[in-house]
Design an enzyme around this catalytic site. Structure first.
Site, PDB file in Angstrom:
ATOM      1  N   ASP A  14       0.869  -1.178   0.000  1.00 35.82           N
ATOM      2  CA  ASP A  14       0.000   0.000   0.000  1.00 35.82           C
ATOM      3  C   ASP A  14       0.908   1.231   0.000  1.00 35.82           C
ATOM      4  OD1 ASP A  14      -2.106   1.718   0.089  1.00 35.82           O
ATOM      5  OD2 ASP A  14      -2.949   0.972   1.970  1.00 35.82           O
ATOM      6  N   ASP A  25      -2.702   2.259  -6.154  1.00 32.48           N
ATOM      7  CA  ASP A  25      -1.613   2.272  -5.167  1.00 32.48           C
ATOM      8  C   ASP A  25      -1.628   1.070  -4.237  1.00 32.48           C
ATOM      9  OD1 ASP A  25      -3.973   3.044  -3.926  1.00 32.48           O
ATOM     10  OD2 ASP A  25      -2.959   4.320  -2.475  1.00 32.48           O
ATOM     11  N   GLU A  26      -2.319   0.020  -4.600  1.00 31.94           N
ATOM     12  CA  GLU A  26      -2.476  -1.092  -3.661  1.00 31.94           C
ATOM     13  C   GLU A  26      -2.578  -2.405  -4.429  1.00 31.94           C
ATOM     14  OE1 GLU A  26      -5.543  -2.290   0.001  1.00 31.94           O
ATOM     15  OE2 GLU A  26      -5.954  -0.570  -1.303  1.00 31.94           O
TER      16      GLU A  26
END
Length: 473
Positions: A11, A105-106
């Site tokens: 993350d 983003d993960e």
């Protein structure tokens, strides 16, 4: 459940805001808020400095400004964030063929499938190497969680924030989860959490103590049984490389409620065009067209129409959305509109347009497709405040955070604009904080520009044009 912590969850830390701080040296270490800047805008991401004031994602922007009036408020630059995300996902792909992106983003990574880890030591080494590679490639930090299941790996990455790594050994899950709030478990939102609280269950340990039968009685068979398994730390969900999209949609919230029926239809047609753009970009077509309308009183209506076959034709989607709008009462005003396509497929019904055009022509009283295009285009240029109306130059061209280039001063970004002037700070990701200068909004030497890479010499999708100083088209 695995005997080794070979499932990794990455993350990125405050991704959008961190990317802006990395791109703008003068903002490093200062509160930064990214999101919609209009009266009804919401926060997309807040930097850790802004979070100390209570600002968080999904908060109304007006509330954020009250909490942190001195923060930098910037528009989101999604193409820029997507280019960074592609770099990160490429690094994840080097670790394993099984990478499951959850957002820009993960992502989850199956380290065992990539042959890079089979025990705690090798998993930790792979995680630390990944964090170092991301920092070198993008200048940004990410937090890593390692565990024997996806649920625990995600919890571990939350504990690792910011810029850390946490490994949770398999076999310690129940001890870890017991004292935690029930909200830590997947599928337990505010409503379920409140329902459990009323039943006297506030921690994960309370769920285990209550037993499966009690949870099934409270939440139903499927949800109750699943929650009981997760409360015991059991999660056997695999990392799935391909996550099939179920729908594609776009929506806009308007700063001022829309009342004019023609303007509302124009916005719906515009959203339909954008939706088809995303649909085609994903390589899909779809059968069900969905219209979403949120009215002045916050009541939300959805209407849908299922076609005889899948399509990715903008005319078909636009006309279907317009027909759905006819069945919605917009008296009193509309604050949000959305258009979506579901029932996705990897092909298009070739003769659907011809079939649909006949129905559209009948519904429109004989208007043909060419006339429909003209009707859709006309109001945008003629309606007061419509998207096609000439806006003040500073509103149309210069947004806070926007990349620009000046013929004399080089690369910079917009700090603000108004009253015919635009203020620009000239700096680059690898420079010291730069100087601020003000220009007329129509200064011929100042032009919009593509973003620079965050790390000098790393290249990336936008590197060549930005490095050459070319303005965006």
């Amino acid at each position: 459940m695995r005997a080794a912590p070979t499932i990794l969850h990455l993350d990125m830390d405050a991704f959008f805001a961190a990317a802006e701080q990395a791109a703008k040296p003068s903002l490093r270490g200062k509160p930064v808020v990214v999101g919609g800047l209009g009266p009804r805008g919401v926060v997309a991401t807040a930097s850790y400095e802004a979070r100390r004031f209570g600002v968080h994602s999904a908060m109304p922007m007006g509330q954020a400004r009250r909490l942190a009036p001195n923060a930098a408020y910037l528009v989101a630059r999604f193409a820029f964030y997507r280019s960074i995300s592609e770099q990160v996902m490429e690094l994840l792909g080097r670790l394993s063929p099984l990478v499951e992106p959850l957002s820009l983003d993960e992502a989850f990574v199956d380290l065992e499938a990539g042959g890079v880890a089979d025990d705690s030591a090798s998993a930790r080494a792979a995680g630390e190497r990944l964090r170092a590679d991301i920092l070198a490639a993008t200048g940004l930090t990410g937090s890593v969680g390692l565990a024997g299941s996806k649920m625990i790996a995600k919890i571990a990455s939350e504990e690792a924030k910011p810029d850390g790594l946490v490994l949770i050994e398999p076999g310690t899950e129940r001890e870890l989860l017991g004292p935690r709030s029930v909200r830590i478990l997947p599928g337990v939102g505010p409503a379920t959490g409140e329902h459990l609280r009323r039943a006297g269950m506030t921690t994960v340990g309370d769920l285990v103590e209550a037993g499966e039968d009690e949870l099934v009685r409270l939440l139903g068979k499927a949800h109750g049984a699943s929650l009981y398994r997760m409360a015991q730390g059991y999660d056997d969900r695999p990392v799935v490389a391909e996550r099939d999209a179920k729908s594609v949609s776009v929506e806009d919230t308007f700063d001022v409620d829309l009342h004019d029926r023609v303007r509302i239809r124009t916005e719906v047609e515009r959203l339909a065009e954008r939706c088809v753009g995303r649909l085609r970009a994903s390589g899909h077509s779809g059968r069900t067209i969905v219209l979403k309308v949120r009215r002045y009183d916050f009541s939300t209506l959805t209407r849908s129409e299922t076609l005889r076959g899948p399509t990715d034709d903008p005319v078909v989607v636009r006309e279907a959305a317009a027909r759905l709008l006819e069945a919605v009462d917009t008296t009193g005003g509309v604050r949000l509109l959305g258009v979506g396509v579901s029932g996705l497929a990897d092909y298009t019904q070739e003769d659907l347009f011809a079939q649909f055009a006949e129905a559209a022509e009948a519904a429109a009283g004989g208007r043909d497709a060419g006339e429909a295009e003209a009707v859709a285009a006309e109001p945008a240029a003629s309606l007061p405040g419509g998207p096609g109306q000439a806006a003040p130059v500073e509103e149309r061209r210069w947004s806070p955070g926007q990349d620009v280039r000046h013929a004399v001063h080089g690369a910079g970004w917009v700090q603000g604009s108004g009253v015919g002037r635009v203020t620009v700070r000239f700096e680059e990701p690898w420079s010291a904080p730069g100087r601020v200068r003000t220009f007329a909004v129509d200064d011929p030497d100042l032009e919009p520009s593509e973003p620079l890479p965050l790390v000098r010499g790393t290249g990336g999708p936008e590197r060549s044009e930005a490095a050459g100083g070319g303005a965006a088209a």
